[in-house]
Design a protein around this motif. Sequence first.
Motif, short mmCIF file in Angstrom:
data_model
loop_
_atom_site.label_atom_id
_atom_site.label_comp_id
_atom_site.label_asym_id
_atom_site.label_seq_id
_atom_site.Cartn_x
_atom_site.Cartn_y
_atom_site.Cartn_z
N SER A 8 0.83 -1.18 -0.36
CA SER A 8 -0.06 0.32 -0.08
C SER A 8 0.49 0.74 -0.30
O SER A 8 2.30 1.11 0.69
CB SER A 8 -0.81 -0.23 1.07
N SER A 56 -6.30 10.84 -5.74
CA SER A 56 -7.54 9.68 -6.55
C SER A 56 -7.60 10.47 -7.93
O SER A 56 -6.80 11.36 -8.24
CB SER A 56 -8.44 9.97 -5.34
N CYS A 63 -4.70 9.83 -0.79
CA CYS A 63 -4.97 8.59 -1.12
C CYS A 63 -4.20 7.43 -1.52
O CYS A 63 -3.27 7.13 -1.07
CB CYS A 63 -4.61 9.06 -3.28
N GLN A 65 -2.86 3.85 -2.45
CA GLN A 65 -3.08 2.88 -3.84
C GLN A 65 -2.58 1.77 -3.14
O GLN A 65 -2.32 1.28 -2.09
CB GLN A 65 -1.70 3.60 -4.14
N HIS A 66 -3.91 0.86 -3.30
CA HIS A 66 -3.24 -1.03 -2.89
C HIS A 66 -3.62 -1.65 -4.01
O HIS A 66 -4.31 -1.78 -4.45
CB HIS A 66 -4.47 -1.46 -1.82
N ASP A 68 -3.44 -1.98 -8.01
CA ASP A 68 -4.15 -1.17 -8.50
C ASP A 68 -4.84 -0.09 -8.68
O ASP A 68 -5.91 0.69 -9.11
CB ASP A 68 -4.11 -1.88 -10.17
N ARG A 69 -5.53 0.33 -7.70
CA ARG A 69 -6.75 0.66 -7.23
C ARG A 69 -6.56 1.86 -6.33
O ARG A 69 -5.19 2.04 -5.04
CB ARG A 69 -7.94 0.13 -6.33
N LYS A 70 -7.24 2.50 -6.65
CA LYS A 70 -6.96 3.85 -5.87
C LYS A 70 -8.22 4.66 -4.63
O LYS A 70 -8.71 4.57 -5.38
CB LYS A 70 -6.65 5.36 -6.33
N ILE A 71 -7.90 4.62 -3.79
CA ILE A 71 -9.21 5.30 -2.73
C ILE A 71 -9.25 6.64 -2.11
O ILE A 71 -7.65 7.28 -1.80
CB ILE A 71 -9.58 4.60 -1.43
#
Length: 79
Positions: A8, A56, A63, A65-66, A68-71
């Motif tokens: 992460s 994001s 932001c 990033q885990h 390929d996902r970003k929150i």
Amino acid sequence: MCLALVCSTLHYWGVKSRGLATVYVMGYFAPDTEITYATEIGYPGTPEYAAYEGKSLLGQLPCLQHGDRKIGQSGAIVR
């Protein structure tokens, strides 16, 4: 260097502010998760901030990033 299966990355400036809640929650619920801090970010309104790709999808920080996902947004990350 991240030895976990998926690392992460927390994209936020190097200050204890809105990004700190994310660190506390991840430390409590996922203590084995390695968090890398990306702090080489320009401030809003600068060309460096506009060019920074760690924001994001709505262009916000913090932001997480885990893989390929970003929150984005600290409240959403904590939930």
